[in-house]
Motif scaffolding. Structure first.
Motif, PDB file in Angstrom:
ATOM      1  N   ARG A 316       1.405 -34.827  -6.242  1.00 29.63           N
ATOM      2  CA  ARG A 316       2.065 -33.620  -5.733  1.00 29.63           C
ATOM      3  C   ARG A 316       3.583 -33.826  -5.621  1.00 29.63           C
ATOM      4  O   ARG A 316       4.365 -32.937  -5.943  1.00 29.63           O
ATOM      5  N   LEU A 317       3.990 -34.998  -5.173  1.00 27.25           N
ATOM      6  CA  LEU A 317       5.434 -35.266  -5.059  1.00 27.25           C
ATOM      7  C   LEU A 317       6.092 -35.301  -6.429  1.00 27.25           C
ATOM      8  O   LEU A 317       7.221 -34.812  -6.605  1.00 27.25           O
ATOM      9  N   GLU A 318       5.396 -35.902  -7.416  1.00 30.30           N
ATOM     10  CA  GLU A 318       5.965 -36.003  -8.756  1.00 30.30           C
ATOM     11  C   GLU A 318       6.046 -34.647  -9.457  1.00 30.30           C
ATOM     12  O   GLU A 318       6.729 -34.496 -10.462  1.00 30.30           O
ATOM     13  N   ALA A 319       5.324 -33.662  -8.921  1.00 27.29           N
ATOM     14  CA  ALA A 319       5.359 -32.326  -9.528  1.00 27.29           C
ATOM     15  C   ALA A 319       6.678 -31.598  -9.236  1.00 27.29           C
ATOM     16  O   ALA A 319       6.998 -30.599  -9.876  1.00 27.29           O
ATOM     17  N   GLU A 320       7.445 -32.107  -8.257  1.00 21.07           N
ATOM     18  CA  GLU A 320       8.728 -31.480  -7.943  1.00 21.07           C
ATOM     19  C   GLU A 320       9.720 -31.682  -9.090  1.00 21.07           C
ATOM     20  O   GLU A 320       9.689 -32.697  -9.780  1.00 21.07           O
ATOM     21  N   GLN A 321      10.593 -30.701  -9.250  1.00 19.01           N
ATOM     22  CA  GLN A 321      11.640 -30.802 -10.264  1.00 19.01           C
ATOM     23  C   GLN A 321      12.770 -31.711  -9.760  1.00 19.01           C
ATOM     24  O   GLN A 321      13.169 -31.638  -8.599  1.00 19.01           O
ATOM     25  N   SER A 322      13.279 -32.541 -10.639  1.00 16.47           N
ATOM     26  CA  SER A 322      14.379 -33.430 -10.262  1.00 16.47           C
ATOM     27  C   SER A 322      15.660 -32.637 -10.048  1.00 16.47           C
ATOM     28  O   SER A 322      15.905 -31.623 -10.704  1.00 16.47           O
ATOM     29  N   ARG A 323      16.471 -33.116  -9.113  1.00 17.49           N
ATOM     30  CA  ARG A 323      17.787 -32.535  -8.866  1.00 17.49           C
ATOM     31  C   ARG A 323      18.815 -33.665  -8.809  1.00 17.49           C
ATOM     32  O   ARG A 323      18.470 -34.825  -8.574  1.00 17.49           O
ATOM     33  N   THR A 324      20.050 -33.300  -8.999  1.00 16.53           N
ATOM     34  CA  THR A 324      21.125 -34.279  -8.939  1.00 16.53           C
ATOM     35  C   THR A 324      21.862 -34.130  -7.612  1.00 16.53           C
ATOM     36  O   THR A 324      22.311 -33.037  -7.259  1.00 16.53           O
ATOM     37  N   TYR A 325      21.947 -35.213  -6.889  1.00 12.42           N
ATOM     38  CA  TYR A 325      22.679 -35.235  -5.622  1.00 12.42           C
ATOM     39  C   TYR A 325      23.825 -36.234  -5.756  1.00 12.42           C
ATOM     40  O   TYR A 325      23.697 -37.277  -6.395  1.00 12.42           O
ATOM     41  N   GLU A 326      24.925 -35.923  -5.126  1.00 15.61           N
ATOM     42  CA  GLU A 326      26.082 -36.813  -5.191  1.00 15.61           C
ATOM     43  C   GLU A 326      26.394 -37.325  -3.799  1.00 15.61           C
ATOM     44  O   GLU A 326      26.604 -36.546  -2.858  1.00 15.61           O
ATOM     45  N   PHE A 327      26.417 -38.669  -3.663  1.00 14.48           N
ATOM     46  CA  PHE A 327      26.713 -39.296  -2.385  1.00 14.48           C
ATOM     47  C   PHE A 327      27.866 -40.276  -2.570  1.00 14.48           C
ATOM     48  O   PHE A 327      27.999 -40.900  -3.619  1.00 14.48           O
ATOM     49  N   ASP A 328      28.656 -40.394  -1.550  1.00 12.50           N
ATOM     50  CA  ASP A 328      29.727 -41.392  -1.548  1.00 12.50           C
ATOM     51  C   ASP A 328      29.290 -42.566  -0.683  1.00 12.50           C
ATOM     52  O   ASP A 328      29.178 -42.449   0.547  1.00 12.50           O
ATOM     53  N   LEU A 329      29.000 -43.711  -1.327  1.00 13.18           N
ATOM     54  CA  LEU A 329      28.580 -44.912  -0.624  1.00 13.18           C
ATOM     55  C   LEU A 329      29.435 -46.086  -1.071  1.00 13.18           C
ATOM     56  O   LEU A 329      29.822 -46.171  -2.242  1.00 13.18           O
ATOM     57  N   THR A 330      29.728 -46.965  -0.154  1.00 10.71           N
ATOM     58  CA  THR A 330      30.385 -48.215  -0.556  1.00 10.71           C
ATOM     59  C   THR A 330      29.354 -49.084  -1.247  1.00 10.71           C
ATOM     60  O   THR A 330      28.137 -48.883  -1.097  1.00 10.71           O
ATOM     61  N   PRO A 331      29.788 -50.079  -2.030  1.00  9.23           N
ATOM     62  CA  PRO A 331      28.820 -50.980  -2.668  1.00  9.23           C
ATOM     63  C   PRO A 331      27.867 -51.624  -1.660  1.00  9.23           C
ATOM     64  O   PRO A 331      26.663 -51.744  -1.923  1.00  9.23           O
ATOM     65  N   SER A 332      28.388 -52.011  -0.497  1.00  4.36           N
ATOM     66  CA  SER A 332      27.539 -52.643   0.515  1.00  4.36           C
ATOM     67  C   SER A 332      26.522 -51.655   1.080  1.00  4.36           C
ATOM     68  O   SER A 332      25.377 -52.016   1.384  1.00  4.36           O
ATOM     69  N   GLU A 333      26.925 -50.396   1.229  1.00 11.26           N
ATOM     70  CA  GLU A 333      25.999 -49.389   1.740  1.00 11.26           C
ATOM     71  C   GLU A 333      24.886 -49.107   0.745  1.00 11.26           C
ATOM     72  O   GLU A 333      23.727 -48.926   1.131  1.00 11.26           O
ATOM     73  N   LYS A 334      25.218 -49.080  -0.550  1.00  7.21           N
ATOM     74  CA  LYS A 334      24.176 -48.911  -1.572  1.00  7.21           C
ATOM     75  C   LYS A 334      23.180 -50.059  -1.503  1.00  7.21           C
ATOM     76  O   LYS A 334      21.952 -49.851  -1.548  1.00  7.21           O
ATOM     77  N   GLU A 335      23.682 -51.282  -1.401  1.00  7.70           N
ATOM     78  CA  GLU A 335      22.794 -52.438  -1.334  1.00  7.70           C
ATOM     79  C   GLU A 335      21.958 -52.404  -0.060  1.00  7.70           C
ATOM     80  O   GLU A 335      20.794 -52.828  -0.048  1.00  7.70           O
ATOM     81  N   GLN A 336      22.538 -51.867   1.018  1.00  7.63           N
ATOM     82  CA  GLN A 336      21.794 -51.794   2.262  1.00  7.63           C
ATOM     83  C   GLN A 336      20.632 -50.813   2.158  1.00  7.63           C
ATOM     84  O   GLN A 336      19.533 -51.078   2.639  1.00  7.63           O
ATOM     85  N   VAL A 337      20.864 -49.675   1.514  1.00  4.41           N
ATOM     86  CA  VAL A 337      19.782 -48.710   1.310  1.00  4.41           C
ATOM     87  C   VAL A 337      18.653 -49.359   0.500  1.00  4.41           C
ATOM     88  O   VAL A 337      17.467 -49.190   0.812  1.00  4.41           O
ATOM     89  N   GLU A 338      19.012 -50.115  -0.521  1.00  5.01           N
ATOM     90  CA  GLU A 338      18.013 -50.800  -1.332  1.00  5.01           C
ATOM     91  C   GLU A 338      17.240 -51.819  -0.498  1.00  5.01           C
ATOM     92  O   GLU A 338      16.015 -51.943  -0.614  1.00  5.01           O
ATOM     93  N   ALA A 339      17.956 -52.542   0.364  1.00  6.90           N
ATOM     94  CA  ALA A 339      17.307 -53.561   1.199  1.00  6.90           C
ATOM     95  C   ALA A 339      16.361 -52.923   2.206  1.00  6.90           C
ATOM     96  O   ALA A 339      15.284 -53.465   2.495  1.00  6.90           O
ATOM     97  N   ILE A 340      16.738 -51.772   2.749  1.00 11.82           N
ATOM     98  CA  ILE A 340      15.868 -51.081   3.707  1.00 11.82           C
ATOM     99  C   ILE A 340      14.572 -50.652   3.035  1.00 11.82           C
ATOM    100  O   ILE A 340      13.474 -50.826   3.589  1.00 11.82           O
ATOM    101  N   ILE A 341      14.677 -50.099   1.832  1.00  9.39           N
ATOM    102  CA  ILE A 341      13.473 -49.680   1.109  1.00  9.39           C
ATOM    103  C   ILE A 341      12.588 -50.884   0.824  1.00  9.39           C
ATOM    104  O   ILE A 341      11.354 -50.842   0.994  1.00  9.39           O
TER     105      ILE A 341
END
Length: 389
Positions: A316-341
């Motif tokens: 059901r989740l994969e049935a959703e249409q993809s959208r493009t979102y734009e976020f401003d993250l520092t390199p460390s913040e991007k890595e932190q999001v990855e580490a949390i996941i």
């Protein structure tokens, strides 16, 4: 031995008419008397009393035969499992007898369960089950059980009391021991902790394991689960790879996945440890080394109900249409999001100490990131999920 049980000599004398050939013991009767042989000795033309003397001299062989043919369960899967427990294919009868009579017995691992066999009166066996992590714990420190049916209740929750939807998840609770089990009760307890694993393990050894692959399994789904069948179209193979990676990894399930996308299309992700029981070298002692018979000892023959239920949600989740979102993250913040996941996916989030602010998935680090990046409506970087908001 009860009064109703035949003595080893009486049982062997009766069986000799049809001949005995088991674990190195051979016995037969002909016109000249009894023939009796073990690997290191042979006797011909024995009288009944001389046969009794031979039985006394080689009692371990005779009691071993008597146990396996009169006291052990005769159903093939249970019989094979209990012989695997005491290494009947690897150790001679005298070696097994010595180890079974030792206080430590013979121990093998079945998932997260340590199964120990010890000798009892007349060459019979008694069994003990406990969590592998409690193998060296004093029995007085554990909750003692004698009823094998209690195993079904034990498997329902983990150490924190949370429900375990998957009986073969590596989250079996600690702190218990089943003691003084007879052979049939030992198998019932194992089956209570890990349902159907003994039967499927035996079918695989015999070459009769019936594997139901993903395509066939989802084609049978109806009602609310019928939506899963949509993943058999287009890039469905990729979807199933993601499902297997999420649910069937060794860290999530102790079974060894044998099902694939279909009979001709294997999945790209590993199905777990595929080494068979006894394939790893072990030290020459009474204890099985960690890993032998552990992860991967029993096969997974079809997508389980947990996999199907999770796949329904993801469908059901994969049935959703993809959208493009734009976020401003520092390199460390991007890595932190990855580490949390990663921490949440691997079940490590609860293990990270509050004081360990060097870990990207630290609770205070995550709270700081939320305070900085979320707006009052809970949107990351102030970007709403719906474009028209």
């Amino acid at each position: 031995m009860s009064d109703a049980d035949p003595t080893p000599v009486d049982a062997l004398r009766e069986a000799a008419a049809d001949g005995v050939d088991f674990d190195g013991l051979t016995v037969a009767r002909d016109a000249d008397g009894f023939r009796f042989a073990v690997p290191d000795a042979r006797y011909d033309g024995l009288s009944a009393s001389e046969l009794a003397d031979a039985v006394d001299r080689h009692r371990p062989h005779v009691e071993n035969w008597l146990f396996w043919h009169q006291h052990a369960p005769q159903r093939q899967a249970e019989w094979a499992f209990l012989r695997w427990v005491e290494r009947a294919d690897d150790l001679s009868v005298p070696e097994r007898d010595a180890r079974l009579r030792d206080a430590d017995g013979i121990t093998r691992e079945w998932g997260q369960v340590a199964v120990t066999a010890r000798a009892a009166e007349g060459g019979r066996r008694r069994y003990e089950l406990r969590h592998v992590d409690d193998a060296d714990a004093d029995r007085s420190a554990l909750t003692v059980h004698a009823d094998p049916h209690e195993a079904r209740r034990l498997r329902k929750t983990d150490d924190d009391g949370d429900y375990r939807p998957l009986s073969t998840a590596p989250t079996l609770p600690h702190g218990w021991v089943f003691v003084d089990l007879d052979p049939a009760a030992a198998v019932r307890a194992v089956d209570g902790l890990y349902p159907a694993t003994v039967a499927n393990w035996h079918r695989e050894r015999e070459g009769t394991l019936d594997v139901t692959h993903w395509h066939e399994a989802v084609s049978r789904q109806t009602g609310i689960y019928g939506v899963v069948e949509t993943w058999d179209r287009g890039d469905g193979h990729d979807h199933v790879n993601w499902v297997a990676e999420a649910c069937c990894d060794d860290s999530q399930c102790l079974k060894r996945r044998e099902w694939e996308y279909d009979d001709e299309t294997p999945l790209d992700v590993d199905g777990g440890d595929r080494r068979s029981p006894g394939s790893r070298p072990e030290a020459d002692d009474n204890r099985t080394q960690s890993g032998d018979g552990g992860t991967g000892v029993f096969p997974c023959r079809e997508p389980c109900s947990l996999v199907i239920a999770a796949a329904r949600k993801w469908t059901r989740l994969e049935a959703e249409q993809s959208r493009t979102y734009e976020f401003d993250l520092t390199p460390s913040e991007k890595e932190q999001v990855e580490a949390i996941i990663d921490a949440v996916a691997d079940g490590r989030a609860g293990e990270i100490r509050d004081a360990d602010t060097g870990d990207d998935a630290n609770r205070y680090r995550a709270r700081y990131l939320r305070a900085k990046l979320f707006d009052d409506a809970g949107n990351l970087c102030g970007v709403p999920t719906d474009a028209d908001e």
